[in-house]
Design a protein around this motif. Structure first.
Motif, PDB file in Angstrom:
ATOM      1  N   GLU A  40      39.741  23.779 113.377  1.00 17.16           N
ATOM      2  CA  GLU A  40      39.567  22.785 114.438  1.00 17.16           C
ATOM      3  C   GLU A  40      39.950  21.414 113.894  1.00 17.16           C
ATOM      4  N   VAL A  41      40.938  20.803 114.505  1.00 16.92           N
ATOM      5  CA  VAL A  41      41.263  19.409 114.200  1.00 16.92           C
ATOM      6  C   VAL A  41      40.319  18.601 115.084  1.00 16.92           C
ATOM      7  N   ALA A  42      39.290  18.039 114.450  1.00 15.72           N
ATOM      8  CA  ALA A  42      38.158  17.503 115.206  1.00 15.72           C
ATOM      9  C   ALA A  42      38.211  16.003 115.456  1.00 15.72           C
ATOM     10  N   GLY A  43      39.033  15.279 114.722  1.00 14.25           N
ATOM     11  CA  GLY A  43      39.070  13.839 114.945  1.00 14.25           C
ATOM     12  C   GLY A  43      40.160  13.171 114.129  1.00 14.25           C
ATOM     13  N   LEU A  44      40.638  12.052 114.645  1.00 12.48           N
ATOM     14  CA  LEU A  44      41.659  11.265 113.972  1.00 12.48           C
ATOM     15  C   LEU A  44      41.423   9.802 114.285  1.00 12.48           C
ATOM     16  N   SER A  45      41.526   8.968 113.278  1.00 13.68           N
ATOM     17  CA  SER A  45      41.529   7.524 113.514  1.00 13.68           C
ATOM     18  C   SER A  45      42.684   6.921 112.741  1.00 13.68           C
ATOM     19  N   VAL A  46      43.238   5.864 113.294  1.00 15.33           N
ATOM     20  CA  VAL A  46      44.336   5.142 112.660  1.00 15.33           C
ATOM     21  C   VAL A  46      43.897   3.689 112.525  1.00 15.33           C
ATOM     22  N   ASP A  47      43.902   3.211 111.303  1.00 14.47           N
ATOM     23  CA  ASP A  47      43.438   1.856 111.006  1.00 14.47           C
ATOM     24  C   ASP A  47      42.049   1.613 111.585  1.00 14.47           C
ATOM     25  N   GLY A  48      41.206   2.638 111.505  1.00 14.11           N
ATOM     26  CA  GLY A  48      39.820   2.529 111.950  1.00 14.11           C
ATOM     27  C   GLY A  48      39.588   2.710 113.432  1.00 14.11           C
ATOM     28  N   VAL A  49      40.649   2.939 114.198  1.00 18.45           N
ATOM     29  CA  VAL A  49      40.524   3.111 115.650  1.00 18.45           C
ATOM     30  C   VAL A  49      40.655   4.590 115.999  1.00 18.45           C
ATOM     31  N   PRO A  50      39.655   5.186 116.678  1.00 21.24           N
ATOM     32  CA  PRO A  50      39.756   6.601 117.074  1.00 21.24           C
ATOM     33  C   PRO A  50      40.968   6.819 117.981  1.00 21.24           C
ATOM     34  N   ILE A  51      41.674   7.929 117.745  1.00 17.20           N
ATOM     35  CA  ILE A  51      42.885   8.265 118.482  1.00 17.20           C
ATOM     36  C   ILE A  51      42.649   9.565 119.247  1.00 17.20           C
ATOM     37  N   SER A  52      43.082   9.590 120.487  1.00 16.56           N
ATOM     38  CA  SER A  52      42.984  10.804 121.293  1.00 16.56           C
ATOM     39  C   SER A  52      43.914  11.871 120.722  1.00 16.56           C
ATOM     40  N   LEU A  53      43.442  13.095 120.714  1.00 17.09           N
ATOM     41  CA  LEU A  53      44.254  14.221 120.256  1.00 17.09           C
ATOM     42  C   LEU A  53      44.898  14.966 121.425  1.00 17.09           C
ATOM     43  N   ASP A  54      44.818  14.399 122.622  1.00 21.47           N
ATOM     44  CA  ASP A  54      45.487  14.986 123.784  1.00 21.47           C
ATOM     45  C   ASP A  54      46.986  15.014 123.530  1.00 21.47           C
ATOM     46  N   GLY A  55      47.584  16.155 123.690  1.00 19.38           N
ATOM     47  CA  GLY A  55      49.018  16.303 123.465  1.00 19.38           C
ATOM     48  C   GLY A  55      49.405  16.519 122.019  1.00 19.38           C
ATOM     49  N   ALA A  56      48.443  16.495 121.107  1.00 17.14           N
ATOM     50  CA  ALA A  56      48.735  16.718 119.686  1.00 17.14           C
ATOM     51  C   ALA A  56      49.065  18.184 119.443  1.00 17.14           C
ATOM     52  N   GLU A  57      49.933  18.411 118.472  1.00 12.99           N
ATOM     53  CA  GLU A  57      50.329  19.774 118.116  1.00 12.99           C
ATOM     54  C   GLU A  57      50.261  19.958 116.602  1.00 12.99           C
ATOM     55  N   LEU A  58      49.967  21.189 116.207  1.00 13.79           N
ATOM     56  CA  LEU A  58      49.992  21.566 114.806  1.00 13.79           C
ATOM     57  C   LEU A  58      51.215  22.444 114.590  1.00 13.79           C
ATOM     58  N   GLU A  59      52.055  22.045 113.647  1.00 11.44           N
ATOM     59  CA  GLU A  59      53.255  22.812 113.329  1.00 11.44           C
ATOM     60  C   GLU A  59      53.007  23.585 112.035  1.00 11.44           C
ATOM     61  N   LEU A  60      53.203  24.888 112.123  1.00 13.91           N
ATOM     62  CA  LEU A  60      52.952  25.762 110.981  1.00 13.91           C
ATOM     63  C   LEU A  60      53.810  27.011 111.121  1.00 13.91           C
ATOM     64  N   ASN A  61      54.331  27.485 110.039  1.00 10.13           N
ATOM     65  CA  ASN A  61      55.149  28.707 110.044  1.00 10.13           C
ATOM     66  C   ASN A  61      56.331  28.595 111.005  1.00 10.13           C
ATOM     67  N   GLY A  62      56.883  27.383 111.132  1.00 12.64           N
ATOM     68  CA  GLY A  62      58.043  27.177 111.990  1.00 12.64           C
ATOM     69  C   GLY A  62      57.742  27.148 113.480  1.00 12.64           C
ATOM     70  N   LYS A  63      56.455  27.077 113.851  1.00 17.31           N
ATOM     71  CA  LYS A  63      56.057  27.057 115.263  1.00 17.31           C
ATOM     72  C   LYS A  63      55.125  25.874 115.501  1.00 17.31           C
ATOM     73  N   ARG A  64      55.104  25.417 116.753  1.00 23.98           N
ATOM     74  CA  ARG A  64      54.179  24.346 117.143  1.00 23.98           C
ATOM     75  C   ARG A  64      53.146  24.900 118.115  1.00 23.98           C
ATOM     76  N   PHE A  65      51.901  24.487 117.888  1.00 19.11           N
ATOM     77  CA  PHE A  65      50.789  24.952 118.710  1.00 19.11           C
ATOM     78  C   PHE A  65      49.980  23.755 119.198  1.00 19.11           C
ATOM     79  N   GLY A  66      49.661  23.725 120.486  1.00 22.65           N
ATOM     80  CA  GLY A  66      48.732  22.725 120.988  1.00 22.65           C
ATOM     81  C   GLY A  66      47.362  22.958 120.364  1.00 22.65           C
ATOM     82  N   LEU A  67      46.632  21.895 120.099  1.00 27.00           N
ATOM     83  CA  LEU A  67      45.339  22.048 119.419  1.00 27.00           C
ATOM     84  C   LEU A  67      44.362  22.897 120.219  1.00 27.00           C
ATOM     85  N   ALA A  68      44.424  22.830 121.529  1.00 27.07           N
ATOM     86  CA  ALA A  68      43.520  23.625 122.365  1.00 27.07           C
ATOM     87  C   ALA A  68      43.797  25.118 122.235  1.00 27.07           C
TER      88      ALA A  68
END
Length: 125
Positions: A40-68
């Protein structure tokens, strides 16, 4: 939570700020290969500001997967020696602009019931 994997969670060398996108090279914070269904990718902040993970993808084994979709990927394995790339849409991102990213990842190893392994790591990108 800081643990032995925290310093290696994000590989700054493989990470980049692109126009409208943050790409983080991420290493599995565990000692054994795991199915993506327990990641579970549970959270991300950039320069101390929380960032929405809506639309984020994890790329692994040559494929991209939506976090959901990760919870359903029981047959897709993340090998401990392989990095993945987290692609996060970020409207304010400008190519080459430096930032500090902090990532929170939770793992639920299938062979250790009731364990939630939490790793927080950060890097200058």
């Amino acid at each position: 939570m800081k643990n032995n994997f925290s310093d290696y969670l994000i590989a700054a060398e493989g990470s980049a700020v692109l126009d409208g996108m943050l790409r983080l090279e991420v290493w599995l914070p565990w000692y054994r290969t795991l199915p993506l269904s327990v990641v579970e990718v549970a959270g991300l902040s950039v320069d101390g500001v929380p960032i929405s993970l809506d639309g984020a993808e994890l790329e692994l084994n040559g494929k991209r997967f939506g976090l959901a979709a990760l919870a359903e990927l029981t047959e897709e394995r993340w090998f401990v020696q392989d990095s993945a790339w987290l692609h996060v849409p970020l409207a304010t991102a400008k190519a080459g602009a430096p930032c500090r990213a902090e990532l929170l990842v939770k793992l639920y190893p299938p062979y250790i019931p009731m364990l939630t392994w939490v790793t927080r790591g950060s890097a200058n990108v």
